[in-house]
Design a protein around this motif. Structure first.
Motif, short mmCIF file in Angstrom:
data_model
loop_
_atom_site.label_atom_id
_atom_site.label_comp_id
_atom_site.label_asym_id
_atom_site.label_seq_id
_atom_site.Cartn_x
_atom_site.Cartn_y
_atom_site.Cartn_z
N SER A 85 0.82 -1.22 0.00
CA SER A 85 0.00 0.00 0.00
C SER A 85 0.86 1.27 0.00
O SER A 85 0.48 2.27 -0.61
CB SER A 85 -0.95 0.00 1.19
N SER A 86 1.99 1.23 0.66
CA SER A 86 2.88 2.39 0.69
C SER A 86 3.43 2.71 -0.70
O SER A 86 3.54 3.87 -1.08
CB SER A 86 4.03 2.10 1.67
N VAL A 87 3.74 1.68 -1.46
CA VAL A 87 4.21 1.87 -2.84
C VAL A 87 3.09 2.42 -3.70
O VAL A 87 3.29 3.34 -4.51
CB VAL A 87 4.77 0.55 -3.43
N ARG A 88 1.88 1.92 -3.50
CA ARG A 88 0.73 2.40 -4.28
C ARG A 88 0.47 3.88 -4.01
O ARG A 88 0.18 4.66 -4.93
CB ARG A 88 -0.51 1.56 -4.01
N LEU A 89 0.61 4.31 -2.76
CA LEU A 89 0.42 5.72 -2.43
C LEU A 89 1.47 6.60 -3.12
O LEU A 89 1.15 7.68 -3.63
CB LEU A 89 0.46 5.93 -0.91
N LEU A 90 2.70 6.14 -3.15
CA LEU A 90 3.77 6.87 -3.83
C LEU A 90 3.49 6.94 -5.33
O LEU A 90 3.60 8.01 -5.94
CB LEU A 90 5.13 6.24 -3.57
N MET A 91 3.09 5.84 -5.91
CA MET A 91 2.81 5.82 -7.35
C MET A 91 1.62 6.72 -7.69
O MET A 91 1.62 7.38 -8.74
CB MET A 91 2.56 4.39 -7.83
N GLN A 92 0.62 6.80 -6.81
CA GLN A 92 -0.50 7.71 -7.04
C GLN A 92 -0.03 9.16 -7.03
O GLN A 92 -0.47 9.97 -7.85
CB GLN A 92 -1.59 7.49 -5.98
N ARG A 93 0.88 9.46 -6.13
CA ARG A 93 1.43 10.83 -6.06
C ARG A 93 2.22 11.16 -7.32
O ARG A 93 2.12 12.26 -7.86
CB ARG A 93 2.30 10.95 -4.82
N ILE A 94 3.00 10.20 -7.81
CA ILE A 94 3.77 10.39 -9.05
C ILE A 94 2.82 10.59 -10.22
O ILE A 94 3.03 11.49 -11.05
CB ILE A 94 4.71 9.18 -9.29
N ALA A 95 1.78 9.78 -10.30
CA ALA A 95 0.80 9.88 -11.40
C ALA A 95 0.11 11.24 -11.38
O ALA A 95 -0.08 11.87 -12.43
CB ALA A 95 -0.22 8.76 -11.30
N LYS A 96 -0.25 11.72 -10.19
CA LYS A 96 -0.90 13.02 -10.07
C LYS A 96 0.03 14.13 -10.55
O LYS A 96 -0.38 15.03 -11.28
CB LYS A 96 -1.33 13.26 -8.62
N GLU A 97 1.28 14.06 -10.17
CA GLU A 97 2.27 15.06 -10.59
C GLU A 97 2.46 15.02 -12.10
O GLU A 97 2.52 16.06 -12.75
CB GLU A 97 3.60 14.82 -9.87
N HIS A 98 2.53 13.83 -12.65
CA HIS A 98 2.69 13.67 -14.10
C HIS A 98 1.48 14.25 -14.82
O HIS A 98 1.62 14.91 -15.86
CB HIS A 98 2.89 12.20 -14.47
N GLU A 99 0.31 14.02 -14.29
CA GLU A 99 -0.93 14.55 -14.87
C GLU A 99 -0.88 16.07 -14.97
O GLU A 99 -1.32 16.65 -15.95
CB GLU A 99 -2.11 14.15 -13.97
N GLN A 100 -0.33 16.70 -13.95
CA GLN A 100 -0.24 18.16 -13.93
C GLN A 100 0.86 18.68 -14.85
O GLN A 100 0.75 19.77 -15.40
CB GLN A 100 0.00 18.65 -12.50
N MET A 101 1.92 17.90 -15.03
CA MET A 101 3.06 18.34 -15.86
C MET A 101 2.85 18.08 -17.34
O MET A 101 3.37 18.83 -18.18
CB MET A 101 4.35 17.66 -15.39
N ALA A 102 2.15 17.04 -17.71
CA ALA A 102 1.99 16.66 -19.11
C ALA A 102 1.48 17.80 -19.99
O ALA A 102 2.05 18.05 -21.06
CB ALA A 102 1.11 15.42 -19.23
N PRO A 103 0.43 18.54 -19.60
CA PRO A 103 -0.02 19.63 -20.46
C PRO A 103 1.04 20.74 -20.64
O PRO A 103 1.15 21.32 -21.71
CB PRO A 103 -1.25 20.20 -19.73
N LEU A 104 1.82 20.99 -19.60
CA LEU A 104 2.87 22.01 -19.70
C LEU A 104 3.96 21.58 -20.67
O LEU A 104 4.48 22.39 -21.45
CB LEU A 104 3.47 22.29 -18.32
#
Length: 172
Positions: free
Chosen positions: A140-159
Motif C-alpha cells: 500500500s505504501s508503494v501504491r500511495l507513492l505511485m498515485q502521487r507520481i501519477a498526479k504530478e505527471h498529470e499536472q506536468m503533461a499539459p505544460l
C-alpha cells in the motif's frame, strides 16, 4: 534483506562488548573488511541499528564506505522504529548517489513499514526507481507513492505538450 538474529557464538567470543566492536566500525578504513563485517554483525545481533546508520551517514565521504554500506543494507532487517527510519530518510538527500540508492532500495524492500509517499521530492525517481517500485505493487505504501507520481505527471503533461507546441522538438 534481513539478518537472521540467531545468536552467533563466534561473534560473542570475538567482541565482548559494544566498545570493542565500535572501534572497527568507526575506523573501518583502518581495518580488514572481514573484521568490520564481524563488528557490524555483532551490532546487528545486539540491535544497534541507529548507531550503525548514524555512523555510516557520518562517514559517507570516507574511502570504502560503499563496501560497508552494501554489507550493512544487505544484512539490515526491516526497521520499524521512528528514529531509525528518520535517519534512513536523511540518506535519501545525502550527497552520495550510491548511499541514496541503497537507502531507497532498502526502504522499498521494507515498504510495509515505511511511508514511501515521503520519498516524493526527496529522491530522484527515474525509470529504474519506477521499475523497482513496480515489483512491490502489492504494498500500500508503494501504491500511495505511485498515485502521487501519477498526479504530478498529470499536472506536468499539459505544460510539456505546450512547450513543444511552441518551440517544437526538432532542435533538441
Amino acid at each position: 534483506m534481513a539478518l537472521k538474529t540467531a545468536s552467533n557464538t563466534e561473534l560473542a567470543k570475538r567482541f565482548r562488548e559494544f566498545d570493542e566492536a565500535r572501534v572497527y566500525i568507526e575506523k573501518f578504513e583502518e581495518h580488514n573488511f572481514a573484521d568490520v563485517c564481524a563488528a557490524i554483525d555483532y551490532m546487528l545481533v545486539h540491535k544497534e541499528y541507529y548507531y550503525l546508520l548514524k555512523t555510516l551517514y557520518n562517514k559517507r565521504f570516507d574511502k570504502g564506505v560503499e563496501e560497508v554500506a552494501e554489507y550493512l543494507f544487505l544484512r539490515l532487517e526491516c526497521l520499524q522504529r521512528g528514529e531509525d527510519q528518520e535517519i534512513l530518510f536523511r540518506f535519501l538527500v545525502c550527497e552520495k548517489p550510491f548511499l541514496r540508492d541503497k537507502a531507497f532500495f532498502y526502504m522499498v524492500s521494507c515498504c510495509k513499514w515505511f511511508a514511501l509517499e515521503r520519498v516524493f521530492g526527496l529522491y530522484p525517481l527515474d525509470a529504474k526507481s519506477l521499475q523497482i517500485l513496480g515489483e512491490y505493487g502489492e504494498c500500500s505504501s508503494v501504491r500511495l507513492l505511485m498515485q502521487r507520481i501519477a498526479k504530478e505527471h498529470e499536472q506536468m503533461a499539459p505544460l510539456i505538450e505546450k512547450f513543444f507546441s511552441v518551440y517544437g522538438d526538432g532542435d533538441a
